[in-house]
Write an enzyme that holds these catalytic residues in place. Structure first.
Site, short mmCIF file in Angstrom:
data_model
loop_
_atom_site.label_atom_id
_atom_site.label_comp_id
_atom_site.label_asym_id
_atom_site.label_seq_id
_atom_site.Cartn_x
_atom_site.Cartn_y
_atom_site.Cartn_z
N SER A 31 1.01 -1.24 0.07
CA SER A 31 0.07 0.04 0.05
C SER A 31 0.89 1.23 0.00
CB SER A 31 -0.88 0.03 1.12
OG SER A 31 -1.76 -1.02 1.14
N ARG A 35 1.60 4.14 -3.22
CA ARG A 35 1.19 5.70 -2.89
C ARG A 35 2.60 6.57 -2.97
NH1 ARG A 35 -2.31 2.50 -0.51
NH2 ARG A 35 -4.50 3.19 0.13
N ARG A 131 -13.37 -7.25 -10.98
CA ARG A 131 -13.65 -6.79 -9.60
C ARG A 131 -14.61 -5.37 -9.89
NH1 ARG A 131 -8.36 -6.57 -6.11
NH2 ARG A 131 -9.63 -6.14 -4.71
N SER A 176 -13.31 1.10 2.71
CA SER A 176 -12.48 1.00 1.64
C SER A 176 -11.40 1.99 1.55
CB SER A 176 -12.98 0.86 0.27
OG SER A 176 -12.14 0.75 -0.72
N GLN A 178 -9.12 2.16 -0.79
CA GLN A 178 -8.80 2.45 -1.98
C GLN A 178 -9.81 3.58 -2.62
OE1 GLN A 178 -9.04 -1.15 -4.22
NE2 GLN A 178 -7.33 -2.18 -3.17
N ASP A 329 -6.72 -8.16 4.51
CA ASP A 329 -6.11 -9.29 3.61
C ASP A 329 -5.87 -10.31 4.28
OD1 ASP A 329 -6.62 -7.32 1.30
OD2 ASP A 329 -4.89 -6.31 1.76
N LYS A 356 -12.22 -9.63 -3.51
CA LYS A 356 -10.86 -9.23 -3.56
C LYS A 356 -10.36 -9.79 -4.86
CE LYS A 356 -10.59 -6.66 0.02
NZ LYS A 356 -10.01 -5.52 -0.01
N ARG A 360 -12.57 -14.50 -1.85
CA ARG A 360 -11.82 -15.29 -0.70
C ARG A 360 -12.46 -16.07 0.18
NH1 ARG A 360 -7.07 -10.49 -0.01
NH2 ARG A 360 -6.02 -11.38 -1.86
C1 S3P Z 1 -5.58 -1.34 0.07
C2 S3P Z 1 -6.93 -1.69 0.56
C3 S3P Z 1 -7.69 -2.77 0.84
C4 S3P Z 1 -6.70 -3.95 0.59
C5 S3P Z 1 -5.92 -3.62 -0.36
C6 S3P Z 1 -4.98 -2.49 -0.21
C7 S3P Z 1 -5.20 -0.08 -0.08
O1 S3P Z 1 -8.63 -2.73 -0.17
O2 S3P Z 1 -7.43 -4.99 0.69
O3 S3P Z 1 -4.89 -4.84 -0.61
O4 S3P Z 1 -3.64 0.05 -0.47
O5 S3P Z 1 -5.65 0.99 -0.14
P1 S3P Z 1 -10.03 -1.99 -0.15
O6 S3P Z 1 -10.05 -0.59 -0.20
O7 S3P Z 1 -10.88 -2.54 -1.50
O8 S3P Z 1 -10.57 -2.38 1.35
#
Ligand code: S3P
Length: 451
Positions: A31, A35, A131, A176, A178, A329, A356, A360
Site C-alpha cells: 500500500s 502511494r 472486480r 475501503s 482504496q 487481507d 478481492k 476469498r
Molecule cells: C488497500 C486497501 C484494501 C486492501 C488492499 C490494499 C490499499 O482494499 O484490501 O489490499 O492500499 O488502499 P479495499 O480498499 O478494497 O478495502
C-alpha cells in the site's frame, strides 16, 4: 517481457517441514509503495524511495506513472527516484494503463486521472477485470469525470477527467481505503476542500503521506463515531525521502508458518504495525500465539517493529467484526491458523472478501475442505472448525489468480501431515517476490516449478 496481465501458471507443493528458524525482512509494504510512486509523480522535484516493493502490482503503478508523464527509475543500489510533474501536470497516456492484478493501483490511479483533463484507458488481468469499479466510478463522477466501463462497472474502462474537478463531500458506503484514496487524489486538483467521511477507520497511508508531501489535510472525529477527512485542493506538493517499511500482510505468512510448525522460532524485522494494519497480530495473540513485539520505533511516519514468533498451540476465537478493516487481507491465512487451532474460529462481517483478487471466502473454504478441515460459509463470513494441531493436508487447492490464497495454503502444507499443492503460484510475484526463497531460508520445503 510479459505484460502485467499475462502470466503462465505453475503449480507448487509445500511439504511438511522441520522447525523453522532464522531472521528475515519481508519486502516493502504494498500500500505504501503504490502511494510513494503516485505522490512522487505529483510532487515538484525528485522523490527518493528506499525499500519499494518490487512486486508486479507496484511495478505496474510505476509504469503507469511514466505513461502519465513522470519519471520513475530504479538505481543500482535498489533505491528509486520519481521526478514528479506537479499537481495538474499529468499528460495524457498514449497507450492503455495496464494494472495487471492490482485493484489498488487501478483504483488509486483512477482518482489521480479523474482530477486531470485527460483521457486514459484502464486494463487488467482476468481477476481485476471481474472486480467492481462502481465504488470509485460513483464518487469520481461527482467530481466531474466521465467513464465508459463494461457492464457492472468493470475493466476495461475509459475515463476522462474533469476540466475543472469539483471538490466533493463523500461518505464511504463501504469501508475501503482504496475508495477513500481515490476521492482524495481527485480532490488534490480541485479548487476547494474535498471531504471524505468514514464510518470505519481504514488504513491511513494516504493521509500520512499527503501530510508528509506538504498538503493541508485534517482528520477529525465527527459525530456518531464518524471520521471526517478534509483535504485542501491545489497544493504544491514537495518531494520527500520515503523509507518503505516491511509489509505486515506479507509478514503474516512466515509468522503463521512459524506458529504452526512445531519447534519453530523466527524473527521478522522492520514491519509496519500501523494500527489500521495490525489486526491479524492482535488476533493471533488472542488465540495464544507467542508473538513478541520488539524494538518499536517510528520510520518514515509509520510505526515499525520487529516480531519474534515461536510455535504455539492456538485456540479458536471469535474475531470481532469491527476489527475486519485492520486485517482485511489476512483472513485467508488466519483461516489456516484457525484450522490448526483447538475449537472454532468465527470470522464474520467480512463480505468485502468476496470482491478481492478472488472470492476469498469461497476460495478459502474450498481449500480448507480439500485438506480435511470443516468450514461453514455464510454470505459475510466463515466459521472454521479447528483440528487441534492435526491437519491432514494432501489437498489440491485452486487459487483463482489470488496470491494470498496461494501463500496461505502453502503455509498450511508446511505444517500439515501431507503436502499441499496450489494450482498456480505465479501470482505470488504480484506482492511477495522471492516468497519461496525467503521461506526456504527459514527451513521450509517446496517442490514444483514456480519461483
Ligand atoms: C488497500 C486497501 C484494501 C486492501 C488492499 C490494499 C490499499 O482494499 O484490501 O489490499 O492500499 O488502499 P479495499 O480498499 O478494497 O478495502
Amino acid at each position: 517481457m510479459a505484460s502485467p496481465s499475462n502470466h503462465s501458471s505453475a503449480s507448487l507443493t509445500a511439504e511438511p517441514s522441520a522447525a523453522l528458524s532464522g531472521s528475515i525482512a519481508v519486502p516493502g509494504d504494498k500500500s505504501i509503495s503504490h502511494r510513494a510512486l503516485i505522490f512522487g509523480a505529483l510532487a515538484v522535484g525528485e522523490t527518493r524511495i528506499r525499500g519499494l516493493l518490487e512486486g508486479e502490482d507496484v511495478l505496474a503503478t510505476a509504469e503507469a506513472m511514466r505513461r502519465l508523464g513522470a519519471e520513475a527509475e530504479r538505481h543500482a543500489d535498489g533505491t528509486w527516484s520519481v521526478h514528479g510533474v506537479g499537481v495538474g501536470g499529468l499528460k495524457e497516456p498514449d497507450q492503455p494503463l495496464d494494472f495487471g492484478n492490482s485493484g489498488t493501483g487501478a483504483r488509486l490511479v483512477m482518482g489521480l486521472v479523474a482530477g486531470h483533463p485527460i483521457t486514459a484507458t484502464f486494463i487488467g488481468d482476468a481477476s481485476l477485470s471481474r472486480r467492481p469499479m462502481g465504488r470509485v466510478i460513483a464518487p469520481l463522477t461527482e467530481t466531474g469525470a466521465t467513464f465508459h466501463a463494461r457492464e457492472g462497472g468493470r475493466l476495461p474502462l475509459t475515463l476522462t477527467g474533469a476540466s475543472r474537478a469539483l471538490p466533493i463531500t463523500y461518505r464511504l458506503p463501504v469501508a475501503s481505503a482504496q475508495v477513500k484514496s481515490a476521492v482524495l487524489l481527485a480532490g488534490l486538483n480541485a479548487a476547494g476542500v474535498t471531504t471524505v467521511i468514514e464510518e470505519t477507520p481504514t488504513r491511513d497511508h494516504t493521509e500520512r503521506m499527503l501530510r508528509a508531501f506538504g498538503a493541508h489535510i485534517e482528520v477529525e472525529d465527527g459525530p456518531h463515531g464518524l471520521i471526517v477527512i478534509r483535504l485542501t485542493g491545489e497544493p504544491e506538493l514537495k518531494p520527500c525521502d520515503i523509507s518503505v517499511p516491511g509489509d505486515p500482510s506479507s509478514a503474516a505468512f512466515p509468522v503463521v508458518a512459524a506458529l504452526l510448525t512445531p519447534g519453530s522460532e523466527i524473527v521478522v524485522k522492520g514491519i509496519t504495525l500501523n494500527p489500521h494494519r495490525a489486526g491479524l497480530y492482535t488476533t493471533l495473540m488472542e488465540m495464544g500465539g507467542d508473538i513478541e513485539v520488539m524494538n518499536q520505533r517510528e520510520e518514515g511516519g509509520e510505526p515499525v517493529a520487529d516480531l519474534r514468533v515461536r510455535a504455539s498451540r492456538l485456540k479458536g476465537i471469535e474475531v470481532p467484526p469491527a476489527r475486519a478493516a485492520s486485517m482485511i487481507d489476512e483472513y485467508p491465512v488466519l483461516a489456516i491458523a484457525a484450522a490448526f487451532a483447538e475449537g472454532e474460529t468465527r470470522m464474520l462481517g467480512i463480505h468485502e472478501l468476496r470482491v478481492k483478487e478472488s472470492d476469498r471466502i469461497a476460495a478459502t473454504a474450498s481449500g480448507l475442505r480439500a485438506n480435511g478441515v470443516k468450514v461453514h460459509e455464510s454470505d459475510d463470513g466463515m466459521v472454521v472448525e479447528g483440528r487441534g494441531g492435526e491437519v491432514g493436508g494432501g489437498g489440491h487447492v485452486t487459487t483463482h489468480m489470488d496470491h494470498r490464497i496461494a501463500m496461505s495454503f502453502l503455509v498450511m502444507g508446511l505444517a500439515a501431515q501431507k503436502p499441499v499443492t496450489v494450482d498456480d503460484a505465479s501470482m505470488i510475484a504480484t506482492s511477495f517476490p522471492n516468497f519461496t526463497g525467503l521461506m526456504r531460508g527459514l527451513g521450509a520445503s517446496f517442490a514444483g516449478r514456480a519461483q
